[in-house]
Design a protein around this motif. Structure first.
Motif, PDB file in Angstrom:
ATOM      1  N   VAL A  62       1.156  -1.492  -0.389  1.00 43.50           N
ATOM      2  CA  VAL A  62      -0.186   0.336   0.018  1.00 43.50           C
ATOM      3  C   VAL A  62       0.659   1.300  -0.084  1.00 43.50           C
ATOM      4  CG1 VAL A  62      -0.351  -0.050   2.510  1.00 43.50           C
ATOM      5  CG2 VAL A  62      -1.666   0.988   0.945  1.00 43.50           C
ATOM      6  N   ALA A  63       1.911   1.502   0.714  1.00 37.38           N
ATOM      7  CA  ALA A  63       2.411   2.789   1.053  1.00 37.38           C
ATOM      8  C   ALA A  63       3.472   2.626  -0.235  1.00 37.38           C
ATOM      9  CB  ALA A  63       3.776   2.504   1.815  1.00 37.38           C
ATOM     10  N   TYR A  64       3.767   1.717  -0.818  1.00 35.74           N
ATOM     11  CA  TYR A  64       4.937   2.020  -2.039  1.00 35.74           C
ATOM     12  C   TYR A  64       4.139   2.357  -3.367  1.00 35.74           C
ATOM     13  CZ  TYR A  64       7.850   0.612  -6.300  1.00 35.74           C
ATOM     14  OH  TYR A  64       8.922   0.577  -7.489  1.00 35.74           O
ATOM     15  N   ASN A  65       2.970   1.408  -3.329  1.00 33.02           N
ATOM     16  CA  ASN A  65       1.859   2.402  -4.731  1.00 33.02           C
ATOM     17  C   ASN A  65       1.723   3.517  -4.511  1.00 33.02           C
ATOM     18  OD1 ASN A  65       1.599  -1.108  -4.668  1.00 33.02           O
ATOM     19  ND2 ASN A  65       0.021  -1.154  -4.128  1.00 33.02           N
ATOM     20  N   ALA A  66       0.749   3.932  -3.264  1.00 33.17           N
ATOM     21  CA  ALA A  66       0.134   5.127  -2.875  1.00 33.17           C
ATOM     22  C   ALA A  66       1.745   6.069  -3.066  1.00 33.17           C
ATOM     23  CB  ALA A  66      -0.248   5.530  -1.389  1.00 33.17           C
ATOM     24  N   ALA A  67       2.458   5.751  -2.722  1.00 32.98           N
ATOM     25  CA  ALA A  67       3.662   6.601  -2.715  1.00 32.98           C
ATOM     26  C   ALA A  67       4.275   6.970  -4.825  1.00 32.98           C
ATOM     27  CB  ALA A  67       4.747   6.049  -2.381  1.00 32.98           C
ATOM     28  N   LYS A  68       3.818   6.168  -5.289  1.00 27.24           N
ATOM     29  CA  LYS A  68       4.387   6.230  -6.307  1.00 27.24           C
ATOM     30  C   LYS A  68       3.439   6.994  -7.424  1.00 27.24           C
ATOM     31  CE  LYS A  68       8.725   4.475  -6.466  1.00 27.24           C
ATOM     32  NZ  LYS A  68       9.475   5.399  -6.929  1.00 27.24           N
ATOM     33  N   GLU A  69       1.725   6.728  -7.462  1.00 27.44           N
ATOM     34  CA  GLU A  69       0.717   7.420  -7.615  1.00 27.44           C
ATOM     35  C   GLU A  69       0.666   8.699  -7.502  1.00 27.44           C
ATOM     36  OE1 GLU A  69      -1.863   6.091  -9.972  1.00 27.44           O
ATOM     37  OE2 GLU A  69       0.284   4.984  -9.877  1.00 27.44           O
ATOM     38  N   ALA A  70       1.424   9.766  -6.319  1.00 26.73           N
ATOM     39  CA  ALA A  70       1.872  10.865  -5.657  1.00 26.73           C
ATOM     40  C   ALA A  70       2.539  11.166  -6.411  1.00 26.73           C
ATOM     41  CB  ALA A  70       2.151  10.615  -4.242  1.00 26.73           C
ATOM     42  N   ILE A  71       3.903  10.301  -6.977  1.00 28.69           N
ATOM     43  CA  ILE A  71       5.416  11.503  -7.642  1.00 28.69           C
ATOM     44  C   ILE A  71       4.561  11.294  -9.222  1.00 28.69           C
ATOM     45  CG2 ILE A  71       7.090  10.142  -8.700  1.00 28.69           C
ATOM     46  CD1 ILE A  71       7.874   8.575  -6.226  1.00 28.69           C
ATOM     47  N   ARG A  72       3.360  10.863  -9.642  1.00 24.15           N
ATOM     48  CA  ARG A  72       2.998  10.179 -10.986  1.00 24.15           C
ATOM     49  C   ARG A  72       2.106  11.908 -10.447  1.00 24.15           C
ATOM     50  NH1 ARG A  72       0.440   7.528 -14.367  1.00 24.15           N
ATOM     51  NH2 ARG A  72      -1.495   6.837 -13.054  1.00 24.15           N
ATOM     52  N   GLY A  73       1.371  12.032  -9.520  1.00 19.68           N
ATOM     53  CA  GLY A  73       0.751  13.913  -9.710  1.00 19.68           C
ATOM     54  C   GLY A  73       1.451  14.962  -9.702  1.00 19.68           C
ATOM     55  N   LEU A  74       2.551  14.279  -8.932  1.00 21.58           N
ATOM     56  CA  LEU A  74       3.735  15.982  -8.424  1.00 21.58           C
ATOM     57  C   LEU A  74       4.558  15.440  -9.703  1.00 21.58           C
ATOM     58  CD1 LEU A  74       5.928  17.036  -7.034  1.00 21.58           C
ATOM     59  CD2 LEU A  74       6.731  15.182  -6.727  1.00 21.58           C
ATOM     60  N   SER A  75       4.621  15.244 -10.323  1.00 23.14           N
ATOM     61  CA  SER A  75       5.091  15.702 -11.739  1.00 23.14           C
ATOM     62  C   SER A  75       3.950  16.124 -12.796  1.00 23.14           C
ATOM     63  CB  SER A  75       5.347  14.244 -12.455  1.00 23.14           C
ATOM     64  OG  SER A  75       6.497  12.813 -11.404  1.00 23.14           O
ATOM     65  N   ARG A  76       3.113  15.265 -12.950  1.00 21.12           N
ATOM     66  CA  ARG A  76       1.942  16.030 -13.771  1.00 21.12           C
ATOM     67  C   ARG A  76       1.771  17.574 -12.851  1.00 21.12           C
ATOM     68  NH1 ARG A  76      -0.722  11.015 -13.301  1.00 21.12           N
ATOM     69  NH2 ARG A  76      -1.965  12.044 -11.863  1.00 21.12           N
ATOM     70  N   THR A  77       1.939  17.530 -12.294  1.00 20.65           N
ATOM     71  CA  THR A  77       1.565  19.309 -11.775  1.00 20.65           C
ATOM     72  C   THR A  77       3.065  20.230 -12.299  1.00 20.65           C
ATOM     73  OG1 THR A  77       0.185  18.697  -9.726  1.00 20.65           O
ATOM     74  CG2 THR A  77       1.621  20.857  -9.820  1.00 20.65           C
ATOM     75  N   ALA A  78       3.976  20.037 -11.970  1.00 22.78           N
ATOM     76  CA  ALA A  78       5.377  20.600 -12.080  1.00 22.78           C
ATOM     77  C   ALA A  78       5.079  20.509 -13.657  1.00 22.78           C
ATOM     78  CB  ALA A  78       6.273  19.436 -11.608  1.00 22.78           C
ATOM     79  N   ALA A  79       5.620  19.490 -14.425  1.00 23.68           N
ATOM     80  CA  ALA A  79       5.155  19.924 -16.072  1.00 23.68           C
ATOM     81  C   ALA A  79       3.890  20.989 -16.284  1.00 23.68           C
ATOM     82  CB  ALA A  79       4.357  18.225 -16.951  1.00 23.68           C
ATOM     83  N   ARG A  80       2.708  20.671 -15.341  1.00 22.14           N
ATOM     84  CA  ARG A  80       2.450  21.981 -16.227  1.00 22.14           C
ATOM     85  C   ARG A  80       1.805  23.585 -15.548  1.00 22.14           C
ATOM     86  NH1 ARG A  80      -3.141  21.520 -18.395  1.00 22.14           N
ATOM     87  NH2 ARG A  80      -2.668  19.336 -17.400  1.00 22.14           N
ATOM     88  N   GLU A  81       2.788  23.398 -14.523  1.00 24.04           N
ATOM     89  CA  GLU A  81       3.299  24.778 -13.755  1.00 24.04           C
ATOM     90  C   GLU A  81       4.356  24.923 -14.785  1.00 24.04           C
ATOM     91  OE1 GLU A  81       3.270  24.808  -9.735  1.00 24.04           O
ATOM     92  OE2 GLU A  81       1.388  24.369  -9.230  1.00 24.04           O
ATOM     93  N   TRP A  82       5.028  24.864 -14.668  1.00 22.83           N
ATOM     94  CA  TRP A  82       7.013  25.050 -14.775  1.00 22.83           C
ATOM     95  C   TRP A  82       7.266  24.837 -17.032  1.00 22.83           C
ATOM     96  CZ3 TRP A  82       9.863  21.749 -10.789  1.00 22.83           C
ATOM     97  CH2 TRP A  82      10.071  22.455  -9.786  1.00 22.83           C
ATOM     98  N   GLY A  83       5.904  24.390 -17.222  1.00 22.08           N
ATOM     99  CA  GLY A  83       5.927  24.691 -18.564  1.00 22.08           C
ATOM    100  C   GLY A  83       6.870  25.654 -19.109  1.00 22.08           C
TER     101      GLY A  83
END
Length: 263
Positions: A164-185
């Motif tokens: 559960v922790a690994y699954n949730a953490a890795k999906e959190a990283i994907r959310g973080l990455s999409r946000t950075a892609a949108r904000e920092w493009g």
């Protein structure tokens, strides 16, 4: 001929072994100057030796991504050694607990999962990636061609039982990455995610070090093998760090031989 990353500077966390090592070597092979960041000096030295054999340039930096001071120091090391930072690869991830670290996720149901393992997984996964990205940001802006490569997992996409922790953490990283892609493009910074199925020490530990068990797991992959840390893991990172990928951001790349094909 010069490499396609000539003149660029990269940090690769967790590059003392596994896919991080493959990425560090292949980035260096293409001309990037690399900071090899890991918790162990011995593993750093092994990677530095491979970089030198490939004709590349790298320095080592002891870094526990669970420690904010180490993150800041690693970014400062890149700037002081090589004059800037163009590429950040957030690959490191710890397992187990701070007092009892492990080499791979220990499968445990949610109702019995250790809170301390949840905390360490997040501290060294999405929190570390977030802090590294913040520390690197001004240098990536100055680069004018900043590249962030983060790591997710198909386990998170599929909701693998017992992790559960690994699954949730890795999906959190994907959310973080999409946000950075949108904000920092607007700063010409791209941010993408690799979800790998690569043969590493962590994978071999998960299968008990049994070659037959590893082969049986590979049989479920359409291409019937796990990826290689250099030819598969390293080369996709080279592509994402290069000018060829300058119009790709916010994406997850399934480097898994067709294991996870769901939308």
């Amino acid at each position: 001929m010069t490499g396609i990353l000539e003149g660029r500077v990269a940090i690769v966390t967790g590059s003392g072994r596994g896919i991080g090592r493959g990425i560090a070597v292949e980035l260096a092979r293409e001309g990037a100057k690399v900071v090899v960041a890991s918790r162990s000096q011995g593993s750093i030295d092994d990677t530095l030796s491979l970089v030198a054999r490939a004709g590349g340039t790298a320095v080592g930096q002891i870094c526990d991504v669970g420690e904010h001071a180490d993150i800041v120091a690693t970014v400062e090391r890149a700037v002081s050694a090589f004059g800037g930072l163009d590429i950040l690869v957030n690959n490191a991830q710890a397992f187990g607990t701070k007092d009892a670290p492990d080499s791979s996720p220990v499968l445990t149901g949610i109702e019995k999962f250790r809170d301390a393992e949840w905390d360490l997984t997040f501290q060294t996964g999405p929190t570390a990636s977030y802090l590294f990205m913040k520390a690197a940001f001004p240098h990536l802006v100055a680069s004018g061609r900043g590249r962030i490569i983060n790591f997710g997992s198909y386990w998170g996409q599929a909701g693998n039982e017992g992790s559960v922790a690994y699954n949730a953490a890795k999906e959190a990283i994907r959310g973080l990455s999409r946000t950075a892609a949108r904000e920092w493009g607007k700063h010409a910074i791209t941010c993408n995610v690799i979800n790998p199925a690569i043969e590493t020490d962590a994978l071999r530990n998960h299968t008990g070090g049994d070659p037959a068990a590893t082969a049986a797991a590979a049989a479920g992959i359409p291409l019937r093998r796990f990826g290689d840390i250099f030819a598969d893991g390293g080369r996709i990172a080279v592509f994402l760090a290069s000018d060829d990928a300058s119009f790709l951001t916010g994406m997850t790349f399934q480097v898994d031989g067709g294991l996870f094909m769901y939308p």
